[in-house]
Write a protein that holds these residues in place. Structure first.
Motif, PDB file in Angstrom:
ATOM      1  N   ASP A 242       0.769  -1.230  -0.083  1.00 50.02           N
ATOM      2  CA  ASP A 242       0.106   0.099  -0.014  1.00 50.02           C
ATOM      3  C   ASP A 242       0.909   1.229   0.190  1.00 50.02           C
ATOM      4  O   ASP A 242       1.716   1.613   0.828  1.00 50.02           O
ATOM      5  CB  ASP A 242      -0.820  -0.189   1.452  1.00 50.02           C
ATOM      6  N   LEU A 243       1.022   2.026  -1.228  1.00 47.34           N
ATOM      7  CA  LEU A 243       1.848   3.005  -1.263  1.00 47.34           C
ATOM      8  C   LEU A 243       1.564   4.255  -0.540  1.00 47.34           C
ATOM      9  O   LEU A 243       2.372   5.146  -0.618  1.00 47.34           O
ATOM     10  CB  LEU A 243       2.155   3.428  -2.636  1.00 47.34           C
ATOM     11  N   ILE A 298      -9.067   7.918  16.396  1.00 53.55           N
ATOM     12  CA  ILE A 298     -10.430   8.578  16.125  1.00 53.55           C
ATOM     13  C   ILE A 298     -10.596   9.215  14.608  1.00 53.55           C
ATOM     14  O   ILE A 298     -11.697   9.182  14.112  1.00 53.55           O
ATOM     15  CB  ILE A 298     -10.458   9.554  17.205  1.00 53.55           C
ATOM     16  N   ARG A 299      -9.777   9.797  14.284  1.00 50.30           N
ATOM     17  CA  ARG A 299      -9.655  10.633  12.876  1.00 50.30           C
ATOM     18  C   ARG A 299      -9.408   9.296  11.768  1.00 50.30           C
ATOM     19  O   ARG A 299      -9.494   9.879  10.703  1.00 50.30           O
ATOM     20  CB  ARG A 299      -8.344  11.514  12.794  1.00 50.30           C
ATOM     21  N   ASP A 300      -8.968   8.420  12.192  1.00 52.03           N
ATOM     22  CA  ASP A 300      -8.594   7.202  11.145  1.00 52.03           C
ATOM     23  C   ASP A 300      -7.803   7.842  10.192  1.00 52.03           C
ATOM     24  O   ASP A 300      -7.881   7.620   8.949  1.00 52.03           O
ATOM     25  CB  ASP A 300      -9.978   6.801  10.546  1.00 52.03           C
ATOM     26  N   SER A 301      -6.925   8.825  10.195  1.00 50.43           N
ATOM     27  CA  SER A 301      -5.742   9.083   9.592  1.00 50.43           C
ATOM     28  C   SER A 301      -5.147   7.985   8.898  1.00 50.43           C
ATOM     29  O   SER A 301      -4.799   6.916   9.366  1.00 50.43           O
ATOM     30  CB  SER A 301      -4.704   9.947  10.177  1.00 50.43           C
ATOM     31  N   PHE A 302      -4.512   7.765   7.444  1.00 48.05           N
ATOM     32  CA  PHE A 302      -4.249   6.877   6.629  1.00 48.05           C
ATOM     33  C   PHE A 302      -4.733   5.471   6.720  1.00 48.05           C
ATOM     34  O   PHE A 302      -3.835   4.584   7.094  1.00 48.05           O
ATOM     35  CB  PHE A 302      -2.708   7.055   6.802  1.00 48.05           C
ATOM     36  N   HIS A 303      -5.906   5.491   7.279  1.00 48.02           N
ATOM     37  CA  HIS A 303      -6.746   4.061   7.682  1.00 48.02           C
ATOM     38  C   HIS A 303      -5.964   3.533   8.554  1.00 48.02           C
ATOM     39  O   HIS A 303      -5.899   2.238   8.880  1.00 48.02           O
ATOM     40  CB  HIS A 303      -6.769   3.277   6.225  1.00 48.02           C
ATOM     41  N   PHE A 304      -5.824   4.323  10.009  1.00 49.71           N
ATOM     42  CA  PHE A 304      -5.089   3.741  11.124  1.00 49.71           C
ATOM     43  C   PHE A 304      -5.689   2.690  11.879  1.00 49.71           C
ATOM     44  O   PHE A 304      -5.115   1.837  12.250  1.00 49.71           O
ATOM     45  CB  PHE A 304      -4.596   5.111  11.907  1.00 49.71           C
ATOM     46  N   LEU A 348       8.050   9.059  12.064  1.00 52.82           N
ATOM     47  CA  LEU A 348       7.829  10.248  12.260  1.00 52.82           C
ATOM     48  C   LEU A 348       6.448  10.794  12.078  1.00 52.82           C
ATOM     49  O   LEU A 348       5.872  10.368  10.887  1.00 52.82           O
ATOM     50  CB  LEU A 348       8.804  11.231  11.518  1.00 52.82           C
ATOM     51  N   LEU A 349       5.774  11.375  12.878  1.00 52.27           N
ATOM     52  CA  LEU A 349       4.412  11.631  12.734  1.00 52.27           C
ATOM     53  C   LEU A 349       4.412  13.356  12.703  1.00 52.27           C
ATOM     54  O   LEU A 349       5.000  14.003  13.446  1.00 52.27           O
ATOM     55  CB  LEU A 349       3.537  11.329  14.025  1.00 52.27           C
ATOM     56  N   ASN A 350       3.704  13.781  11.581  1.00 51.33           N
ATOM     57  CA  ASN A 350       3.233  15.300  11.323  1.00 51.33           C
ATOM     58  C   ASN A 350       2.078  15.664  12.437  1.00 51.33           C
ATOM     59  O   ASN A 350       1.154  15.007  12.141  1.00 51.33           O
ATOM     60  CB  ASN A 350       2.907  15.867  10.154  1.00 51.33           C
ATOM     61  N   LYS A 351       2.460  16.252  13.433  1.00 44.83           N
ATOM     62  CA  LYS A 351       1.359  16.372  14.427  1.00 44.83           C
ATOM     63  C   LYS A 351       0.263  17.249  14.073  1.00 44.83           C
ATOM     64  O   LYS A 351      -0.929  17.235  14.646  1.00 44.83           O
ATOM     65  CB  LYS A 351       1.928  17.108  15.741  1.00 44.83           C
ATOM     66  N   GLN A 352       0.601  18.098  12.997  1.00 37.14           N
ATOM     67  CA  GLN A 352      -0.503  18.961  12.313  1.00 37.14           C
ATOM     68  C   GLN A 352      -1.625  18.071  11.743  1.00 37.14           C
ATOM     69  O   GLN A 352      -2.761  18.378  11.669  1.00 37.14           O
ATOM     70  CB  GLN A 352      -0.399  20.277  11.599  1.00 37.14           C
ATOM     71  N   THR A 353      -0.859  17.505  10.707  1.00 40.69           N
ATOM     72  CA  THR A 353      -1.733  16.802   9.595  1.00 40.69           C
ATOM     73  C   THR A 353      -1.938  15.372  10.212  1.00 40.69           C
ATOM     74  O   THR A 353      -3.035  14.528   9.371  1.00 40.69           O
ATOM     75  CB  THR A 353      -1.024  16.569   8.256  1.00 40.69           C
ATOM     76  N   LEU A 354      -1.437  14.906  10.982  1.00 41.40           N
ATOM     77  CA  LEU A 354      -1.235  13.479  11.638  1.00 41.40           C
ATOM     78  C   LEU A 354      -1.171  12.377  10.521  1.00 41.40           C
ATOM     79  O   LEU A 354      -2.006  11.368  10.173  1.00 41.40           O
ATOM     80  CB  LEU A 354      -2.928  13.469  12.151  1.00 41.40           C
ATOM     81  N   GLU A 355      -0.093  12.799   9.520  1.00 39.46           N
ATOM     82  CA  GLU A 355       0.085  11.841   8.692  1.00 39.46           C
ATOM     83  C   GLU A 355       1.781  11.173   8.986  1.00 39.46           C
ATOM     84  O   GLU A 355       2.436  12.088   9.563  1.00 39.46           O
ATOM     85  CB  GLU A 355       0.171  12.720   7.200  1.00 39.46           C
ATOM     86  N   LEU A 356       1.934  10.235   8.571  1.00 37.85           N
ATOM     87  CA  LEU A 356       3.204   9.732   8.726  1.00 37.85           C
ATOM     88  C   LEU A 356       4.141  10.047   7.604  1.00 37.85           C
ATOM     89  O   LEU A 356       3.713  10.309   6.392  1.00 37.85           O
ATOM     90  CB  LEU A 356       3.058   8.098   8.629  1.00 37.85           C
TER      91      LEU A 356
END
Length: 416
Positions: A242-243, A298-304, A348-356
């Motif tokens: 999964d890219l 909660i936000r399910d960022s990047f299908h967490f 590393l996690l971007n704390k603003q965007t919640l993206e890896l």
């Protein structure tokens, strides 16, 4: 103790930076401080040992260039130093029609990155490894290889120590005050500080005022050894990844000695060195990790949510084996032994965007530089990445000198 350069971290990145600095400035005083008793005690000594080829990454990423060049450079380093390399290649296989487009995208990336990658049908695949099971097509990477990461790090330690680099083990970074780096074993005065501390790189960077938008969250990688024999799998076998996330999925690794293992997992860990049980448990780390993991869930960022649930299932040996068996025609599921020592991936996690964050991240100034995201495949990338870091250091020091000269001229009334 006064040094031109002090490096925090004796993993492959820190060792490679010291080697590159010593190559360019043989008279410079260089020290490495490391909180463990030896080199490669964390990610650098607990990874798969795969030298990747560089076709997973977009052409505009640092990883694309450094992986391609690092593969060649690390093989050359091993050859020059008599270290083991298994040039076994890699097959990326599909399991259904939908994954064929994933193979096509990887081929496009490989072509843009100038990485050799062969598109094969099922009959071609069987000539590489008759036990591999794929759906219609697969990609073969002939330049992918495996090495012994600890052997390489130990060799590099001996090399740089013989040339005057000083290594201080059991030496933990505490804080900095100007040019003074304070540790549990005294104070180091340095002209320039380089942070290659892996799992704790963000903590040290924050102490310098850098990386404030980021936090490291840990993921646990576990491998399972196939103990029955070394002959049932002949090459590395990977699924289509999964890219959208930086994890490559459960795969077969053919190790440098020809052994076979499956993994790794990418299980969310609860503190930074959550290798086993309550080992090195720290309440502050646990609280911070749980805070960010909860937000991601909660936000399910990047299908967490799906990632976390699917990865937790891999604690089951039967489940992990079942995933691997989809990629081969036959393998005795009773032939697997015990889990190997786990590794922790510092992601590393971007704390603003919640993206890896999926590429390397550097921040710094004329006094320090911080390797915030030495993300996989950092081992493969280490040698050219170290050269890039030293280039960045040189640029910042030149800028510092020019600023000083301009300030001096202005003070003396010299026109700019």
């Amino acid at each position: 103790m006064k040094y031109d350069y002090v490096i925090a971290g004796a993993g492959i990145v820190g060792l490679s930076i010291a080697r590159e600095l010593n190559r360019r400035y043989p008279e410079a005083r260089i020290a490495i401080i490391e909180k463990e008793s030896d080199v490669a005690k964390h990610s650098s000594g607990r990874n798969s040992g795969v030298l990747h080829a560089g076709f997973y990454y977009t052409a505009d990423s640092l990883k694309a260039k450094f992986t391609r060049d690092g593969n060649r450079a690390m093989k050359r380093y091993c050859e020059e130093n008599g270290l083991k390399v298994n040039n076994c290649g890699k097959l990326v296989i599909a399991t259904n029609e939908a994954e064929l487009e994933g193979l096509a995208e990887l081929k496009r990336r490989g072509d843009r990155n100038s990485v050799e990658l062969e598109c094969m049908d099922e009959s071609d695949v069987s000539r590489i490894d008759p036990n591999v099971h794929t759906y219609k097509k697969a990609l073969f990477s002939p330049s992918t290889a495996t090495v012994d990461p600890v052997e390489i790090c130990q060799c590099m330690k001996r090399e740089i120590a013989s040339k005057g680099v000083e290594l201080f083990f059991d030496t933990r970074y505490s804080e900095h005050r100007g040019e003074a780096i304070r540790t549990n074993r005294g104070k180091f005065i340095c002209r320039y500080f380089i942070n290659a501390a892996g799992l704790y790189a963000d903590r040290i960077a924050h102490d310098f005022g850098f990386g404030l938008n980021y936090a490291i969250i840990p993921f646990k990688g576990i491998y399972l050894k196939f103990a029955r024999n070394k002959s049932d799998v002949l090459t590395n076998i990977y699924p289509v990844p999964d890219l959208n996330n930086p994890f490559l999925g459960v795969h077969f690794t053919k190790t440098v000695d020809g052994s076979i293992k499956i993994g790794p997992t990418a299980i969310p860990a609860f503190w930074r060195e959550n290798y086993r049980g309550m080992y090195r448990f720290k309440l502050g780390e646990f609280s911070q990790v749980m805070y960010y993991m909860t937000k991601l869930f909660i936000r399910d960022s990047f299908h967490f949510r799906r990632l976390a649930i699917n990865e937790m299932k891999k604690y089951s040996k039967a489940h992990l084996i079942g995933l691997s068996l989809k990629m081969v025609n036959q393998l005795d599921r009773k032939g697997f032994g015990e889990f190997l020592q786990p590794g922790i991936r510092a992601q590393l996690l971007n704390k603003q965007t919640l993206e890896l964050v999926q590429d390397f991240v550097l921040e710094g100034d004329a006094s320090s530089i911080h390797v915030l995201n030495a993300v996989s495949p950092a081992f493969t990338c280490a040698l050219p990445f170290a050269s890039y870091i030293v280039d960045q250091v040189e640029e910042k020091l030149v800028g510092k000198r020019l600023d000083w000269e301009r300030g001096r001229d202005q003070a003396q009334g010299v026109p700019g």
